[in-house]
Design a protein around this motif. Structure first.
Motif, PDB file in Angstrom:
ATOM      1  N   ASP A 219       0.742  -1.024  -0.018  1.00 41.34           N
ATOM      2  CA  ASP A 219       0.108   0.457   0.056  1.00 41.34           C
ATOM      3  C   ASP A 219       0.976   1.045  -0.112  1.00 41.34           C
ATOM      4  O   ASP A 219       1.127   1.719   1.216  1.00 41.34           O
ATOM      5  CB  ASP A 219      -0.985  -0.372   1.237  1.00 41.34           C
ATOM      6  CG  ASP A 219      -1.633   1.343   1.665  1.00 41.34           C
ATOM      7  OD1 ASP A 219      -1.858   1.692   0.529  1.00 41.34           O
ATOM      8  OD2 ASP A 219      -3.137   1.162   2.038  1.00 41.34           O
ATOM      9  N   ARG A 220       1.062   2.472  -1.390  1.00 37.97           N
ATOM     10  CA  ARG A 220       2.438   3.282  -1.383  1.00 37.97           C
ATOM     11  C   ARG A 220       1.635   4.588  -0.332  1.00 37.97           C
ATOM     12  O   ARG A 220       2.474   5.336  -0.481  1.00 37.97           O
ATOM     13  CB  ARG A 220       2.424   3.668  -3.280  1.00 37.97           C
ATOM     14  CG  ARG A 220       2.557   2.344  -3.485  1.00 37.97           C
ATOM     15  CD  ARG A 220       2.973   1.574  -3.057  1.00 37.97           C
ATOM     16  NE  ARG A 220       3.522   0.413  -4.534  1.00 37.97           N
ATOM     17  CZ  ARG A 220       4.481  -0.785  -4.254  1.00 37.97           C
ATOM     18  NH1 ARG A 220       5.595  -0.507  -3.121  1.00 37.97           N
ATOM     19  NH2 ARG A 220       4.822  -1.798  -4.942  1.00 37.97           N
ATOM     20  N   SER A 221       0.501   4.323  -0.007  1.00 40.51           N
ATOM     21  CA  SER A 221      -0.138   5.328   0.842  1.00 40.51           C
ATOM     22  C   SER A 221       0.148   5.645   2.251  1.00 40.51           C
ATOM     23  O   SER A 221      -0.164   6.271   3.130  1.00 40.51           O
ATOM     24  CB  SER A 221      -1.884   5.810   0.677  1.00 40.51           C
ATOM     25  OG  SER A 221      -2.809   4.609   1.233  1.00 40.51           O
ATOM     26  N   ASP A 222      -0.102   4.153   2.592  1.00 39.27           N
ATOM     27  CA  ASP A 222       1.109   3.915   3.956  1.00 39.27           C
ATOM     28  C   ASP A 222       2.858   3.808   4.500  1.00 39.27           C
ATOM     29  O   ASP A 222       2.820   3.229   3.848  1.00 39.27           O
ATOM     30  CB  ASP A 222       0.948   2.631   4.911  1.00 39.27           C
ATOM     31  CG  ASP A 222       1.008   2.203   5.394  1.00 39.27           C
ATOM     32  OD1 ASP A 222       0.566   3.145   6.525  1.00 39.27           O
ATOM     33  OD2 ASP A 222       1.197   0.915   6.096  1.00 39.27           O
ATOM     34  N   PRO A 223       2.667   4.911   5.143  1.00 38.51           N
ATOM     35  CA  PRO A 223       4.696   5.582   4.878  1.00 38.51           C
ATOM     36  C   PRO A 223       4.901   4.072   5.630  1.00 38.51           C
ATOM     37  O   PRO A 223       6.254   3.824   5.528  1.00 38.51           O
ATOM     38  CB  PRO A 223       4.376   6.575   5.670  1.00 38.51           C
ATOM     39  CG  PRO A 223       3.062   6.664   6.719  1.00 38.51           C
ATOM     40  CD  PRO A 223       1.862   6.273   5.792  1.00 38.51           C
ATOM     41  N   SER A 224       4.044   3.220   6.677  1.00 38.48           N
ATOM     42  CA  SER A 224       4.843   2.268   7.501  1.00 38.48           C
ATOM     43  C   SER A 224       5.592   1.774   6.858  1.00 38.48           C
ATOM     44  O   SER A 224       6.514   0.202   7.427  1.00 38.48           O
ATOM     45  CB  SER A 224       3.797   2.122   8.552  1.00 38.48           C
ATOM     46  OG  SER A 224       3.251   1.693   8.452  1.00 38.48           O
ATOM     47  N   GLY A 225       4.834   0.711   6.080  1.00 43.24           N
ATOM     48  CA  GLY A 225       4.887  -0.075   4.434  1.00 43.24           C
ATOM     49  C   GLY A 225       4.673  -1.181   5.593  1.00 43.24           C
ATOM     50  O   GLY A 225       5.121  -2.868   5.249  1.00 43.24           O
ATOM     51  N   LEU A 226       3.812  -1.215   6.491  1.00 53.65           N
ATOM     52  CA  LEU A 226       2.970  -2.131   6.466  1.00 53.65           C
ATOM     53  C   LEU A 226       2.060  -3.320   6.201  1.00 53.65           C
ATOM     54  O   LEU A 226       1.796  -4.214   6.027  1.00 53.65           O
ATOM     55  CB  LEU A 226       1.960  -2.265   8.528  1.00 53.65           C
ATOM     56  CG  LEU A 226       3.243  -1.787   9.733  1.00 53.65           C
ATOM     57  CD1 LEU A 226       2.863  -1.638  10.474  1.00 53.65           C
ATOM     58  CD2 LEU A 226       4.537  -2.762   9.908  1.00 53.65           C
ATOM     59  N   PHE A 227       1.403  -2.790   5.302  1.00 54.05           N
ATOM     60  CA  PHE A 227       0.216  -3.016   4.990  1.00 54.05           C
ATOM     61  C   PHE A 227       0.123  -2.950   3.441  1.00 54.05           C
ATOM     62  O   PHE A 227       0.668  -2.321   2.470  1.00 54.05           O
ATOM     63  CB  PHE A 227      -0.641  -1.900   5.348  1.00 54.05           C
ATOM     64  CG  PHE A 227      -1.099  -1.946   6.740  1.00 54.05           C
ATOM     65  CD1 PHE A 227      -2.000  -3.042   7.239  1.00 54.05           C
ATOM     66  CD2 PHE A 227      -1.023  -1.002   6.927  1.00 54.05           C
ATOM     67  CE1 PHE A 227      -1.961  -2.760   8.563  1.00 54.05           C
ATOM     68  CE2 PHE A 227      -0.712   0.019   8.393  1.00 54.05           C
ATOM     69  CZ  PHE A 227      -1.714  -1.571   9.556  1.00 54.05           C
ATOM     70  N   TRP A 228      -0.456  -4.393   2.868  1.00 56.55           N
ATOM     71  CA  TRP A 228      -0.525  -4.618   1.050  1.00 56.55           C
ATOM     72  C   TRP A 228      -2.095  -4.635   0.449  1.00 56.55           C
ATOM     73  O   TRP A 228      -2.614  -5.223   1.818  1.00 56.55           O
ATOM     74  CB  TRP A 228       0.053  -6.177   1.129  1.00 56.55           C
ATOM     75  CG  TRP A 228       1.587  -6.617   1.859  1.00 56.55           C
ATOM     76  CD1 TRP A 228       1.934  -7.056   2.795  1.00 56.55           C
ATOM     77  CD2 TRP A 228       2.894  -6.971   0.907  1.00 56.55           C
ATOM     78  NE1 TRP A 228       2.877  -6.854   2.934  1.00 56.55           N
ATOM     79  CE2 TRP A 228       3.294  -6.527   1.125  1.00 56.55           C
ATOM     80  CE3 TRP A 228       2.577  -6.734  -0.520  1.00 56.55           C
ATOM     81  CZ2 TRP A 228       4.785  -6.990   0.889  1.00 56.55           C
ATOM     82  CZ3 TRP A 228       3.763  -6.777  -1.130  1.00 56.55           C
ATOM     83  CH2 TRP A 228       5.301  -6.784  -0.378  1.00 56.55           C
ATOM     84  N   GLN A 229      -1.783  -5.138  -0.421  1.00 55.94           N
ATOM     85  CA  GLN A 229      -2.750  -5.113  -1.497  1.00 55.94           C
ATOM     86  C   GLN A 229      -3.142  -6.066  -1.690  1.00 55.94           C
ATOM     87  O   GLN A 229      -2.455  -6.735  -2.358  1.00 55.94           O
ATOM     88  CB  GLN A 229      -3.040  -3.591  -1.917  1.00 55.94           C
ATOM     89  CG  GLN A 229      -3.491  -2.320  -1.074  1.00 55.94           C
ATOM     90  CD  GLN A 229      -4.022  -0.737  -2.667  1.00 55.94           C
ATOM     91  OE1 GLN A 229      -3.109  -1.333  -3.127  1.00 55.94           O
ATOM     92  NE2 GLN A 229      -4.546  -0.214  -1.853  1.00 55.94           N
ATOM     93  N   TYR A 230      -4.385  -6.564  -1.981  1.00 53.97           N
ATOM     94  CA  TYR A 230      -4.575  -7.971  -3.313  1.00 53.97           C
ATOM     95  C   TYR A 230      -5.325  -7.237  -3.872  1.00 53.97           C
ATOM     96  O   TYR A 230      -6.329  -7.209  -3.847  1.00 53.97           O
ATOM     97  CB  TYR A 230      -5.451  -8.985  -2.245  1.00 53.97           C
ATOM     98  CG  TYR A 230      -5.271  -9.740  -3.386  1.00 53.97           C
ATOM     99  CD1 TYR A 230      -4.077 -11.154  -3.485  1.00 53.97           C
ATOM    100  CD2 TYR A 230      -6.939 -10.411  -3.857  1.00 53.97           C
ATOM    101  CE1 TYR A 230      -4.291 -12.236  -4.551  1.00 53.97           C
ATOM    102  CE2 TYR A 230      -7.072 -11.817  -4.796  1.00 53.97           C
ATOM    103  CZ  TYR A 230      -5.452 -12.070  -4.872  1.00 53.97           C
ATOM    104  OH  TYR A 230      -5.934 -13.674  -5.412  1.00 53.97           O
ATOM    105  N   ILE A 231      -5.020  -7.015  -5.426  1.00 53.65           N
ATOM    106  CA  ILE A 231      -5.372  -7.294  -6.923  1.00 53.65           C
ATOM    107  C   ILE A 231      -6.488  -8.153  -7.233  1.00 53.65           C
ATOM    108  O   ILE A 231      -5.387  -9.062  -7.443  1.00 53.65           O
ATOM    109  CB  ILE A 231      -5.120  -6.340  -7.242  1.00 53.65           C
ATOM    110  CG1 ILE A 231      -4.285  -4.369  -6.945  1.00 53.65           C
ATOM    111  CG2 ILE A 231      -5.447  -5.557  -8.874  1.00 53.65           C
ATOM    112  CD1 ILE A 231      -3.023  -5.316  -5.390  1.00 53.65           C
ATOM    113  N   ALA A 232      -7.380  -8.628  -7.119  1.00 54.26           N
ATOM    114  CA  ALA A 232      -7.440  -9.455  -8.350  1.00 54.26           C
ATOM    115  C   ALA A 232      -8.228 -10.281  -9.709  1.00 54.26           C
ATOM    116  O   ALA A 232      -8.558  -8.399  -9.671  1.00 54.26           O
ATOM    117  CB  ALA A 232      -9.372 -10.468  -7.338  1.00 54.26           C
ATOM    118  N   ARG A 233      -7.592 -10.305 -10.454  1.00 54.14           N
ATOM    119  CA  ARG A 233      -7.734  -9.894 -11.850  1.00 54.14           C
ATOM    120  C   ARG A 233      -7.636 -11.080 -13.031  1.00 54.14           C
ATOM    121  O   ARG A 233      -6.232 -12.164 -12.373  1.00 54.14           O
ATOM    122  CB  ARG A 233      -7.462  -8.369 -12.598  1.00 54.14           C
ATOM    123  CG  ARG A 233      -7.339  -8.567 -13.961  1.00 54.14           C
ATOM    124  CD  ARG A 233      -7.069  -6.727 -14.610  1.00 54.14           C
ATOM    125  NE  ARG A 233      -6.657  -7.723 -16.381  1.00 54.14           N
ATOM    126  CZ  ARG A 233      -6.202  -7.392 -17.298  1.00 54.14           C
ATOM    127  NH1 ARG A 233      -4.710  -7.550 -16.482  1.00 54.14           N
ATOM    128  NH2 ARG A 233      -6.075  -7.671 -18.620  1.00 54.14           N
TER     129      ARG A 233
END
Length: 279
Positions: A219-233
């Motif tokens: 998640d580029r909007s999260d400065p902590s670098g903790l979180f991920w996004q999953y993009i299903a396609r």
């Protein structure tokens, strides 16, 4: 303080420390009412990432726009249905159910008049008591029974369509819940997007040559670098093929669905009934 605020608004992800790959967490679909829980582990000398998923979804059983097509099908089926409603024994049972559900006829009296209505009288009485309680809370149950009884009393296409309308009205207030486990393996693609991504390793499947293109991205909007996004396609590599007779592979859903750790959706689905669905 930040973790307490996240808990309060339902935005908790399970990844505890920043890492170069997703480990475990819960993500929310940003377009639909569904979520993903995942657990991932590096495989084969840290070259591949294997993830176990459980997707949970809630969706309405019917849409308002579905009614016209259902009515059209009912009109086609009416000649055969009219014959079924000419059976006096079946119609007597419909009347008995309506009488018991509405409380106008006692369960014991209905059993006495229709001895063939149940093989186990005790269990039947228990189920009828539950039906009476449900009918008090949800009058739509009686609407369907009244439509069936009306067709028995006066068989006509108009009365038959009332059954379809009553069933559709209930489906509009019914939500289906499904849970789907699946597994995917990912490879790291460093030149994907702005900062790389874990992309599904997939081969074309089926007559449409469907390829999974889902991925994990930070998640580029999260400065902590903790979180991920999953993009299903997914993509159909053979769009000229057919899934089923009359259904082209070009109709395969190839949109992107973003699953984010932030729970931004809060739809009011107005579910009066819940059904569990395999898909």
């Amino acid at each position: 303080m930040k973790s307490l605020i996240m808990l309060a608004v339902g935005m908790v992800a399970f990844d505890a420390v920043a890492s170069d790959y997703p480990t475990t967490g819960m993500l929310y679909n940003q377009r639909e009412d569904s979520s993903l829980t995942y657990t991932c582990a590096l495989q084969q000398g840290q070259q591949r990432l294997r993830c176990e998923f459980i997707q949970t979804a809630v969706r309405k059983k019917a849409k308002t726009a579905d009614l016209e097509s259902k009515l059209a099908d009912a009109r086609k089926n009416y000649p055969g249905a009219a014959k079924e409603f000419s059976d006096p024994e079946g119609c007597n049972i419909v009347g008995a159910w309506l009488g018991m559900a509405s409380g106008q006829v006692s369960i014991d009296a209905a059993l006495a008049r229709n001895p063939g209505i149940a093989t186990d009288a005790a269990k039947f009485k228990e189920s009828m008591i539950r039906l009476q309680e449900d009918a008090k809370a949800n009058p739509g149950i009686l609407d369907t029974l009244r439509a069936l009884a009306g067709m028995c009393d006066h068989p006509s296409e108009q009365n038959y369509l009332k059954i379809t309308r009553a069933e559709h009205d209930k489906d509009l207030r019914t939500c289906q819940v499904s849970s789907n486990p699946f597994t995917q393996e990912f490879v790291w693609v460093s030149d994907f997007g702005n900062g790389g991504a874990w992309v599904v390793s997939s081969q074309p499947e089926g007559s449409c040559g469907v390829v999974q293109l889902s991925r994990f991205e930070k998640d580029r909007s999260d400065p902590s670098g903790l979180f991920w996004q999953y993009i299903a396609r997914k993509a159909a590599t053979n769009p000229s093929g057919t899934v089923l007779p009359g259904l082209s592979c070009s109709a395969v859903d190839q949109d992107e669905y973003v699953y984010d750790w932030k729970k931004t959706r809060s739809d009011h689905l107005q579910c009066e009934f819940v059904e569990f669905s395999p898909i």
